[in-house]
Design a protein around this motif. Sequence first.
Motif, PDB file in Angstrom:
ATOM      1  N   ASN A  70      -9.507  -3.838   4.772  1.00 14.06           N
ATOM      2  CA  ASN A  70     -10.605  -2.907   4.226  1.00 14.06           C
ATOM      3  C   ASN A  70     -10.784  -1.693   4.645  1.00 14.06           C
ATOM      4  OD1 ASN A  70     -10.966  -5.278   2.390  1.00 14.06           O
ATOM      5  ND2 ASN A  70     -12.758  -6.041   3.706  1.00 14.06           N
TER       6      ASN A  70
ATOM      7  N   HIS B 184     -15.107   2.589  11.168  1.00 12.86           N
ATOM      8  CA  HIS B 184     -15.271   1.401  10.542  1.00 12.86           C
ATOM      9  C   HIS B 184     -15.438   0.151  11.442  1.00 12.86           C
ATOM     10  CE1 HIS B 184     -14.222   3.889   6.996  1.00 12.86           C
ATOM     11  NE2 HIS B 184     -14.724   3.143   6.253  1.00 12.86           N
TER      12      HIS B 184
ATOM     13  N   GLN C  69       0.778  -1.197   0.072  1.00 16.15           N
ATOM     14  CA  GLN C  69       0.025   0.090   0.025  1.00 16.15           C
ATOM     15  C   GLN C  69       0.898   1.126  -0.222  1.00 16.15           C
ATOM     16  OE1 GLN C  69      -3.316  -1.017  -0.501  1.00 16.15           O
ATOM     17  NE2 GLN C  69      -2.037  -3.122  -0.262  1.00 16.15           N
TER      18      GLN C  69
ATOM     19  N   VAL D 163      -7.621   0.755   3.835  1.00 20.46           N
ATOM     20  CA  VAL D 163      -8.053   1.224   2.417  1.00 20.46           C
ATOM     21  C   VAL D 163      -8.914   2.203   2.129  1.00 20.46           C
ATOM     22  CG1 VAL D 163      -8.702   0.417   0.026  1.00 20.46           C
ATOM     23  CG2 VAL D 163      -7.134  -0.863   1.326  1.00 20.46           C
ATOM     24  N   ALA D 164     -10.171   2.067   2.788  1.00 19.33           N
ATOM     25  CA  ALA D 164     -11.369   2.952   2.751  1.00 19.33           C
ATOM     26  C   ALA D 164     -10.805   4.415   3.457  1.00 19.33           C
ATOM     27  CB  ALA D 164     -12.457   2.454   3.481  1.00 19.33           C
TER      28      ALA D 164
ATOM     29  N   ARG E 106      -7.512  10.845   0.416  1.00 16.88           N
ATOM     30  CA  ARG E 106      -7.012  11.357  -0.729  1.00 16.88           C
ATOM     31  C   ARG E 106      -8.175  12.217  -1.407  1.00 16.88           C
ATOM     32  NH1 ARG E 106      -5.349   5.789  -1.594  1.00 16.88           N
ATOM     33  NH2 ARG E 106      -3.208   5.534  -1.243  1.00 16.88           N
TER      34      ARG E 106
ATOM     35  N   MET F 151      -7.691   5.536   3.908  1.00 17.65           N
ATOM     36  CA  MET F 151      -6.651   6.145   2.828  1.00 17.65           C
ATOM     37  C   MET F 151      -7.433   6.722   1.712  1.00 17.65           C
ATOM     38  SD  MET F 151      -3.668   3.570   3.515  1.00 17.65           S
ATOM     39  CE  MET F 151      -2.352   4.184   2.355  1.00 17.65           C
ATOM     40  N   GLU F 152      -8.350   6.104   1.213  1.00 16.49           N
ATOM     41  CA  GLU F 152      -9.192   6.741  -0.152  1.00 16.49           C
ATOM     42  C   GLU F 152      -9.829   7.961   0.251  1.00 16.49           C
ATOM     43  OE1 GLU F 152     -11.366   3.515  -1.728  1.00 16.49           O
ATOM     44  OE2 GLU F 152      -9.550   2.515  -2.762  1.00 16.49           O
ATOM     45  N   GLU F 153     -10.455   7.879   1.408  1.00 12.89           N
ATOM     46  CA  GLU F 153     -11.209   9.055   1.895  1.00 12.89           C
ATOM     47  C   GLU F 153     -10.187  10.443   2.107  1.00 12.89           C
ATOM     48  OE1 GLU F 153     -13.115   7.770   5.332  1.00 12.89           O
ATOM     49  OE2 GLU F 153     -14.491   6.461   4.272  1.00 12.89           O
TER      50      GLU F 153
END
Length: 363
Positions: free
Chosen positions: A353, A325, A295, A356-357, A363, A359-361
């Motif tokens: 999971n 989460h 990652q 990942v969520a 960004r 880290m995407e948030e």
Amino acid sequence: MPWPPLRDALIGDEPYGAPQIDVPVQLNTNENPYGPSQACADDIAESVRAAALTLNRYPDREATALREGLAEYLNADGGQGLTSANVWAANGSNEIMLQLLQAFGGPGRTALSFAPTYSMYPEYARDSLTEWVSGKRETDFSLDLDAARAKVLEVQPAVVLLPSPNNPTGTALPPEAISMLCEAAGNGVVVIDEAYGEFRREGVPSALEQLPQHRNLVVSRTMSKAFALAGARLGYLAAAPEIVDAVRVVRLPYHLSAVTQAAASAALRHAPELLGKVADLRVERDECVTWLREQGLQVAESDANFVLFGTFTDRHAVWEGLLKHGVLIRETGPDGWLRVSIGTPDEMKQFKNALVAVMEEAR
């Protein structure tokens, strides 16, 4: 004088403790996610039932039978000819550490470690009125042997405290580091805290192997992690008989209850079964390290049942995001780093999971 009349050194301090939050995935206190089997639980229950019939009497203040069982176990994991005279047990490795500092620290004496390290060590020093000094580890959390030796010679500590594997980084000490510390410390006591020792990777030796060479070496262990017995509170040490006898001077009378002794002895009888899950957790840990690096994150090499990873500009935001989460990990270690305990495959899947969520948030 303010009320209550607290010692000056304690004013403003908060009680130690990780957050206790009821969420589906709890990966913040390095517990073993696999509880004792039914057979082990039944043995513990029967042993405690037998002990209950004697609770009108004080327990064996020397915990002789338990110490004999612990010595036998340690001899199978790197110890060499250890007997009950080499072993001492107490209520968790926390009490072991405090007893060691009560015996060998105190006013006018110094305890030394190398940061980042276990956050309770300075509190043991504070509680025993021992001066606390901290050196520094390298950026990869290893120990520079020349710098560490120079620090020991400069400080001349009465006690050196070093976890191996280190908490919170998971880094194990090489054998040469232990030899160097023992020689540099002279008459100072060197405590190698192997709370996570059973999780070390293949080929990484225990400090137990060096006990015959160094009279000032102490190796501490716990049954909280590999033995999945965190709720029983049983820690222990292995050392020269002279060190054990010194700790016996400061221990409180009948400090280890008959119930605790019975439960721990029963768990030792099931050691092969309980430790069978350690191999599974090692595999899960190594897979977690690989995944985190995929990652794009930094990950400290780990010989423990946890992984330190980062770095994050706002680690608290990541921690909070995971919590939303339903995943609780630990906000600890150097700035920007987080620590995750290794759980079951399903728990680790939920952690991945969630991360990942988050880290995407971000960004």
